[in-house]
Scaffold this motif. Structure first.
Motif, PDB file in Angstrom:
ATOM      1  N   ARG A   1      33.902  27.329  47.930  1.00 10.18           N
ATOM      2  CA  ARG A   1      34.488  28.656  48.064  1.00 10.18           C
ATOM      3  C   ARG A   1      35.653  28.565  49.022  1.00 10.18           C
ATOM      4  NH1 ARG A   1      32.126  34.078  48.597  1.00 10.18           N
ATOM      5  NH2 ARG A   1      31.544  33.476  50.702  1.00 10.18           N
TER       6      ARG A   1
ATOM      7  N   PHE B   1      39.079  30.322  50.733  1.00  9.48           N
ATOM      8  CA  PHE B   1      39.704  31.600  51.064  1.00  9.48           C
ATOM      9  C   PHE B   1      41.203  31.517  50.875  1.00  9.48           C
ATOM     10  CE2 PHE B   1      36.335  34.204  52.149  1.00  9.48           C
ATOM     11  CZ  PHE B   1      35.349  33.390  52.652  1.00  9.48           C
TER      12      PHE B   1
ATOM     13  N   THR C   1      45.340  36.090  49.031  1.00 12.04           N
ATOM     14  CA  THR C   1      44.532  37.289  48.866  1.00 12.04           C
ATOM     15  C   THR C   1      43.569  37.502  50.023  1.00 12.04           C
ATOM     16  OG1 THR C   1      42.856  36.021  47.715  1.00 12.04           O
ATOM     17  CG2 THR C   1      44.594  36.996  46.384  1.00 12.04           C
ATOM     18  N   GLY C   2      43.363  36.412  50.751  1.00 12.41           N
ATOM     19  CA  GLY C   2      42.366  36.510  51.817  1.00 12.41           C
ATOM     20  C   GLY C   2      40.954  36.517  51.271  1.00 12.41           C
ATOM     21  N   GLU C   3      40.866  36.409  49.978  1.00 17.43           N
ATOM     22  CA  GLU C   3      39.530  36.504  49.388  1.00 17.43           C
ATOM     23  C   GLU C   3      39.047  35.140  48.960  1.00 17.43           C
ATOM     24  OE1 GLU C   3      40.111  40.901  47.462  1.00 17.43           O
ATOM     25  OE2 GLU C   3      38.855  39.402  46.458  1.00 17.43           O
ATOM     26  N   ALA C   4      37.778  35.135  48.645  1.00 16.73           N
ATOM     27  CA  ALA C   4      37.178  33.864  48.250  1.00 16.73           C
ATOM     28  C   ALA C   4      37.469  33.591  46.797  1.00 16.73           C
ATOM     29  CB  ALA C   4      35.681  33.921  48.473  1.00 16.73           C
TER      30      ALA C   4
ATOM     31  N   LEU D   1      25.322  37.836  48.087  1.00 15.47           N
ATOM     32  CA  LEU D   1      25.940  37.598  49.376  1.00 15.47           C
ATOM     33  C   LEU D   1      25.186  36.610  50.229  1.00 15.47           C
ATOM     34  CD1 LEU D   1      26.800  41.296  50.136  1.00 15.47           C
ATOM     35  CD2 LEU D   1      28.399  39.495  49.510  1.00 15.47           C
TER      36      LEU D   1
ATOM     37  N   LEU E   1      31.765  41.282  53.573  1.00 19.15           N
ATOM     38  CA  LEU E   1      31.600  39.967  52.946  1.00 19.15           C
ATOM     39  C   LEU E   1      32.575  39.741  51.821  1.00 19.15           C
ATOM     40  CD1 LEU E   1      27.778  40.020  53.102  1.00 19.15           C
ATOM     41  CD2 LEU E   1      29.229  38.356  54.206  1.00 19.15           C
ATOM     42  N   THR E   2      33.348  40.760  51.543  1.00 17.47           N
ATOM     43  CA  THR E   2      34.403  40.571  50.530  1.00 17.47           C
ATOM     44  C   THR E   2      35.688  41.129  51.112  1.00 17.47           C
ATOM     45  OG1 THR E   2      33.810  42.699  49.572  1.00 17.47           O
ATOM     46  CG2 THR E   2      32.890  40.736  48.548  1.00 17.47           C
ATOM     47  N   GLY E   3      36.756  40.567  50.724  1.00 13.33           N
ATOM     48  CA  GLY E   3      38.038  41.073  51.220  1.00 13.33           C
ATOM     49  C   GLY E   3      38.578  40.251  52.368  1.00 13.33           C
ATOM     50  N   ARG E   4      39.548  40.770  52.971  1.00 14.75           N
ATOM     51  CA  ARG E   4      40.312  40.032  53.942  1.00 14.75           C
ATOM     52  C   ARG E   4      39.520  39.764  55.216  1.00 14.75           C
ATOM     53  NH1 ARG E   4      45.179  39.932  52.140  1.00 14.75           N
ATOM     54  NH2 ARG E   4      46.085  39.191  54.087  1.00 14.75           N
TER      55      ARG E   4
ATOM     56  N   SER F   1      36.430  39.131  55.390  1.00 11.16           N
ATOM     57  CA  SER F   1      35.130  38.533  55.076  1.00 11.16           C
ATOM     58  C   SER F   1      34.826  37.320  55.924  1.00 11.16           C
ATOM     59  CB  SER F   1      35.084  38.155  53.599  1.00 11.16           C
ATOM     60  OG  SER F   1      36.143  37.273  53.300  1.00 11.16           O
TER      61      SER F   1
END
Lengths: 666, 369
Positions: free
Chosen positions: A157, A159, A163-166, A224, B34-37, B39
């Motif tokens: 995973r 980051f 997007t800063g997302e996984a 999660l 836990l999601t997004g910037r 996280s």
């Protein structure tokens, strides 16, 4: 008929109930055993099947995923064609071309120090693109790994700086540069969704670090959480060691596969246990079958039970009828042998009971008949008895009259005997008196003669000798006269006593010895004439308060009897009169002789009236009877006789000292 | 006959229902972004909490019952946060680790307070949550300390006189608190603060913000925002600034991601936090190793504090018998063993510690003093 009356045991069940229960339990147990065996066999095999299916599916999925990633990689790898000769704009165009095809969020072209030279992003991220250029990947783990290994590397995973997302990333170092691509964030989940369309269970795609890259039918908290712990050692040498995971509180069997390229784990979960549809179905069927059969049983059982208990009820009704006397009933035959047998037996029993009944009735009739006969005879008998009774009554009356007459006669006889004895007594008295008075008369007469003689003598000369002789004669003569007259006086006194005693039934106290002596005196004349003796062994001082007259009579009679009857042809007769006290109250008087005795034929009857051996020769036959009467009567005692022929007779009288008081009748 | 028939039926019934499950687990909630910037905070926190949970389960759990972490995402959105806390409430959770950000704490606390759920937050530090007698227990000291220390350090040690502070309006509860706590002492010392509001997000124009901050020609630029945005802003500032500039960040951004995404731009960035990653305590070293093994990166303060928070939670739940409320146990039962030191809560449930000054050097946070 529903009620069968009170049962003998209060906790006994009705036949119907127990039959129903039997059928239901049998059904349940049978089905239960079968059902459980089916479940026990089938369910694990279903689960095994599913798990194996999941396993193979996971492997397929892993391979498919790898293929896709390979193709993505391939597309970026095409960019390796970039070289220093190209202008940035050209490079940009190439890169945009790749991102434009879709599947990528961004592609970075960086130098080996990590400085981003060019960035191509997919349309939706166009805004943020600007800020990426000039940024650096120097601390980016993916970048660093690629540099370190100097080969293509896929990230776990990752980051995105953009997007800063996984998401997932990969890096391709080539020449002096490194291509870093970020896969679109929803890529994995979209692939997962389409690839496992026909799989209804949860699917998880987990990276090396245990993070969920993509998942299908996975709850948020499961999404999660970190799965590294659960998957640790799950896949060893391609063999799945993990059998069960827990998702959203439910348990699942898993099929595991790992992608070689990425070392990611693909988990296909199938519901375990009751979660599995097929298992549920199987169990459901079994349970439904169980319930169904139970219901069916509950429906059929009562019918069967009712029918069966109906047959029994008929039999019971039949028995009831029997006990109340109806014999005619018949029970229908059914399909059950035992009941038929029972019914048949019941009927034959009824028949025999009926026969018995008839016999009983007949013998009853006969009995009645006999009774009637008996009654009639009874009546006859009664009649006869009446007649006899009348006869008897009449006879009785006659007898009583005779008895009366006899009694009268007896009385008269007694009276006459009394008179006779009195006559005897008088005779005896006269006889006794005769002698002394005669003697006296003789003496006086002699004296008279003597006197005359003397008188005559006086005329002449009286000599003294003749006077002396005269006086002597007179003396003698008067002495004799006086003596005899005294004697006569004595006798008269005694006779008076006896007469008083004999003729009057006077009670007084007396000495027995005295009375006996007095009696003997009166008997002197008779005794004198015989050569027999009377011995008296009567002690003095035997006082009595009784009737001396009758007592004397008794003694007289007994002695006379002995004199008359006992010594026929003998001259040495001895009569003994003995007496002694018997206790304080009684006296035993025994008058015995040594005479001829009384023959056995007579001895039982001697006390009866008119029993004599000398009838016509001076015996009236009443003497002993009078004795018996007197002793038993007025004297209140008893008399017994004992005799031995040739040796003697003995009369034993036991009487009370104090005679009983006379009754009015006496 | 009746008696044994009943017995038989009972046996059959028992046999059919023979599924014996494992013992009912003790559920602890976890709420974070836990999601997004943002996280990185949430994920690090979750990882730290997970390590603690696995440790505890390996040691037998709470009185024989395993601990289960129910993870919920607040996505830095109030609606999602409310959903998350409500979900946890429905599941019957009594104790929640989290949230990680003050803005989410604002939203979640009232609901938790009303339903009696106790929150143990590893990383919430906004000053407004301190000194209050409520269901929120804080592992870290107030942001005030951090801000004050920063202000003093910047003025006295770094010689900065004008500081531009870029603060995230998305997490206002924290950033505003930090800003205020920095501003007052800094101004007292004689410095000048230029606040620059910044709305973080994917589409945020980091470039524009950076320019805005640099327009006032500050001696230092402090960024009070999440790691991802701090990294981005730092990159922009570095690029746009003609001279080397002191960069500062709030503790909030001191996660690994800051370094990963910031790269060379964040070298030399100064932060104040309470986390000494060079500590040598046995427990801490072990935690570091475990974290690295499992999650393939280094542990940061969010992970450590979440680990601590979970240990506290388990200790409290272990002592929780009927009658004693969790809150009371937390207030009365201490100090709890943290990874790098004891944790004690004061009457308001706050924790008092002094921060370290740390600087990013060679891709790692190192203690300056």
């Amino acid at each position: 008929m529903d009620t069968l009356g009170p049962s003998t045991a209060t906790n006994a069940w009705r036949l119907r109930t127990s039959l129903i229960l039997l059928l239901v339990v049998a059904t349940l147990v049978t089905y239960g055993v079968i059902g459980i065996s089916v479940i026990a066999y089938r369910v694990p095999s279903i689960l095994k099947e599913e798990q194996q299916h999941a396993q193979s599916e996971a492997i397929v999925l892993a391979r498919y995923f790898e293929q896709l990633l390979n193709s993505l990689e391939g597309r970026v790898a095409a960019l390796m064609a970039i070289d220093a000769s190209m202008s940035p704009a050209q490079v940009q165009r190439l890169m945009d071309g790749v991102t434009g095809e879709g599947g990528f969020a961004a592609i970075y072209l960086a130098d080996r120090q990590g400085r981003i030279e060019q960035v191509a992003v997919s349309e939706q991220y166009a805004v943020g693109r600007k800020s990426l250029v000039g940024g650096d990947l120097v601390r980016n783990p993916l970048f660093n790994l690629a540099i370190k290994l100097d080969r293509r590397v896929w990230s776990d995973r990752y980051f995105s700086p953009l997007t800063g997302e996984a998401t997932i990333g990969f890096a391709i170092p080539f020449g002096k540069q490194v291509l870093v691509g970020e896969v679109a964030p929803d890529f994995a989940s979209a692939i997962l969704a389409t690839a496992t369309e026909d799989n209804s269970g949860p699917v998880l795609l987990i990276d090396r670090a245990g993070e969920l890259v993509a998942g299908k039918h996975v709850s948020e908290s499961d999404r999660l959480r970190n799965w590294a712990g659960d998957l640790k050692d799950a896949l060893v040498g391609g063999e799945s060691r993990l059998h069960e995971i827990r998702l959203d509180g439910k348990y699942y069997d898993v099929g595991l596969a790992q992608s070689e390229k990425l070392q990611w784990t693909f988990v296909l979960a199938t519901p375990a246990g009751l979660g599995n549809t097929r298992v549920r179905l199987t169990i459901g069927l079994v349970v439904a079958g169980l319930l169904g059969s139970m219901l069916l049983g509950l429906v059929l059982a009562p019918l069967w039970a009712t029918w069966m208990s109906g047959v029994v009820r008929d039999l019971i009704a039949q028995t009831r009828a029997l006990t109340s006397g109806n014999f005619g009933g018949k029970v229908a035959r059914g399909p059950i042998q035992e009941f038929n047998q029972l019914a048949a037996d019941m009927e034959s029993m009824a028949e025999s009971v009926r026969q018995r009944q008839l016999e009983l009735e007949r013998s009853e009739e006969r009995l009645l008949q006999s009774l009637q006969n008996v009654q009639q005879l009874n009546l006859l008998l009664e009649h006869r008895v009446e007649l006899r009774t009348l006869d008897l009554a009449r006879a009785n009356r006659e007898l009583s009259e005779a008895m009366e007459a006899l009694k009268l006669a007896q009385g008269e006889l007694v009276q006459s005997e009394k008179l006779a004895s009195l006559g005897n007594l008088v005779g005896g008295v006269a006889h006794e008196l005769n002698t002394p008075i005669g003697n006296a008369l003789m003496a006086v007469t002699t004296m008279e003669d003597h006197v005359r003689g003397f008188g005559k003598q006086l005329a002449a000369n009286v000599q003294r000798a003749s006077l002396e002789a005269f006086v002597a004669n007179v003396e003698q003569g008067s002495a004799i006269a006086v003596r005899n007259l005294q004697r006569a006086n004595e006798l008269i006194a005694t006779f008076k006593q006896v007469a008083v005693d004999q003729t009057s039934v006077q009670r007084r106290r007396f000495e027995l010895a005295e009375v006996i002596d007095e009696i003997l005196l009166t008997l002197q004349p008779s005794l004198k004439r015989s050569t027999h003796r009377v011995v008296c062994q009567v002690p003095h001082r035997l006082g009595m308060d009784s009737y001396p007259g009758p007592l004397g009579q008794v003694i007289t009679n007994l002695v006379s009897n002995a004199l008359i009857h006992a010594f026929e042809g003998r001259t040495d007769g001895l009569i003994t009169i003995a007496a002694e006290a018997s206790g304080d109250d009684d006296i035993v008087l025994q008058i015995s002789d040594n005479g001829a005795g009384i023959p056995a034929t007579l001895i039982d009857r001697v006390f009866e009236p008119f029993v004599t051996s000398k009838l016509g020769r001076g015996g009236s036959g009443l003497g002993l009877h009078i004795v018996w009467n007197t002793v038993n009567g007025i004297l209140g005692g008893s008399i017994a006789v004992s005799s031995t022929v040739g040796e003697g007779t003995s009369f034993r009288i036991v009487m009370p000292r104090v005679a009983p008081m006379p009754s009015a009748a006496e | 006959m009746a008696a044994w028939v009943r017995l038989l039926i009972a046996c059959l019934a028992t046999a059919l229902l023979a599924a014996c499950g494992p013992r009912e687990p003790v559920r602890i909630g976890f709420i974070a972004t836990l999601t997004g910037r943002l996280s990185d905070l949430g994920e690090a926190g979750r990882n730290g909490a997970q390590i603690a949970v696995d440790e505890i389960n390996a040691a037998g759990g709470i009185r024989g019952r395993p601990v289960e972490l129910i993870v919920q995402d607040d996505a830095q959105s109030p609606e999602k946060a409310i959903e998350a806390i409500n979900h946890l409430r429905q599941v019957g959770v009594e104790l929640v680790i989290g949230p990680m950000t003050s803005s989410m704490a604002e939203v979640i606390l009232p609901i938790a307070q009303k339903s009696g759920i106790v929150l143990i937050s590893p990383t919430v530090t906004a000053h407004k949550f301190f000194g209050r007698d409520d269901n929120l227990f804080l592992i870290m000291p107030s942001a005030r300390e951090d801000a004050r220390s920063s202000a003093r350090h910047h003025y006295q040690e770094e010689g900065a006189r004008r500081v531009a502070i870029i603060y995230d309006t998305r997490n206002l509860a924290y950033s505003e608190s930090w800003l205020r706590e920095y501003l007052v002492p800094f101004q007292e010392l004689g410095g000048e603060v230029v606040p620059v509001p910044f709305e973080s997000g994917q589409d945020a124009d980091a470039d524009r913000i950076a320019r805005q901050a640099l327009a006032s020609r500050p001696d230092a630029v402090v960024m009070i925002t999440g790691a991802a945005d701090t990294a981005r802003l730092a990159q922009r500032v570095r690029e746009l600034s003609p001279r080397p500039l002191l960069l500062g960040a709030a503790q909030w951004a001191t996660t690994q991601r800051l370094i990963e995404l910031g790269g060379s731009a964040v070298e030399g960035l100064v932060v104040h936090n309470y986390f000494d990653n060079s500590a040598t305590g046995e427990r801490f070293v072990r935690l570091q190793q475990q974290y690295r093994e499992r999650f393939r990166r280094d542990i940061d303060f969010a992970g450590v504090t979440a680990y601590d928070a979970t240990q506290v939670a388990v200790a409290v739940l272990g002592a929780h018998t009927s009658g004693k409320r969790l809150r009371e146990i937390l207030l009365a039962g201490g100090p709890f063993m943290g990874a790098d030191g004891p944790i004690a809560f004061d009457a308001n449930g706050d924790n008092g510690r002094r921060p370290y000054v740390m600087v990013v050097r060679d891709g790692r946070f190192q203690i300056l003093r």
